[in-house]
Design an enzyme around this catalytic site. Sequence first.
Site, mmCIF file in Angstrom:
data_model
loop_
_atom_site.group_PDB
_atom_site.id
_atom_site.type_symbol
_atom_site.label_atom_id
_atom_site.label_comp_id
_atom_site.label_asym_id
_atom_site.label_seq_id
_atom_site.Cartn_x
_atom_site.Cartn_y
_atom_site.Cartn_z
ATOM 1 N N VAL A 176 64.640 42.870 36.216
ATOM 2 C CA VAL A 176 63.590 42.354 37.101
ATOM 3 C C VAL A 176 64.052 42.435 38.556
ATOM 4 C CG1 VAL A 176 62.207 40.320 37.722
ATOM 5 C CG2 VAL A 176 62.661 40.833 35.307
ATOM 6 N N CYS A 177 65.330 42.194 38.779
ATOM 7 C CA CYS A 177 65.874 42.123 40.148
ATOM 8 C C CYS A 177 65.552 43.346 41.005
ATOM 9 C CB CYS A 177 67.374 41.870 40.113
ATOM 10 S SG CYS A 177 67.810 40.297 39.340
ATOM 11 N N PRO A 178 65.720 44.585 40.495
ATOM 12 C CA PRO A 178 65.417 45.713 41.379
ATOM 13 C C PRO A 178 63.946 45.775 41.776
ATOM 14 C CG PRO A 178 65.899 46.496 39.161
ATOM 15 C CD PRO A 178 66.247 45.037 39.204
ATOM 16 N N ILE A 182 63.687 43.297 44.740
ATOM 17 C CA ILE A 182 64.415 43.743 45.932
ATOM 18 C C ILE A 182 63.707 44.928 46.578
ATOM 19 C CG2 ILE A 182 66.590 44.723 46.763
ATOM 20 C CD1 ILE A 182 67.910 43.091 44.395
#
EC number: 1.11.1.24
Length: 198
Positions: free
Chosen positions: A50-52, A55
């Site tokens: 999920v993080c990318p 970001i």
Amino acid sequence: MASGNAQIGKSAPDFTATAVVDGAFKEIKLSDYRGKYVVLFFYPLDFTFVCPTEIIAFSDHAEDFRKLGCEVLGVSVDSQFTHLAWINTPRKEGGLGPLNIPLLADVTKSLSQNYGVLKNDEGIAYRGLFIIDAKGVLRQITVNDLPVGRSVDEALRLVQAFQYTDEHGEVCPAGWKPGSDTIKPNVDDSKEYFSKHN
């Protein structure tokens, strides 16, 4: 989740951290951004799933934030070296590619602890998002559990709403967007809004 020192309406906890900015390491201090709004967002780990998406979304909208006099800073407990490796990994392979925002390293976990987003049992940060105004005062806090990403559009809307209230002294109703009606914050004058919208 750790209890931290970040409180709405109080000065945001200052920090100094090493960040990756335009492919190079740079020391960043929150106090360097005084005079601008800051969106400070924490994410769990580099090289995850999920993080990318978050970001990259914040990076792709960095100019929209800058037009509002707002800078975006991303933070995780990874090192600046891991951040750089992830930035140097192509997006089609789960990497970030070049970014328009700094990624700060919080290897000591002090930022995550101070902002109250540290997931102690795993040593990573929850998805915390903090809006800090031009005077360094914390105006908004949201914290998501790990599996759900945040909305960049909502973060932009909140910055716009806080800036509007700062400038005009009126308050913003639910779902307010620039150009929408606001409310005069007193019993008599607020009736103008309510009579129009109910």
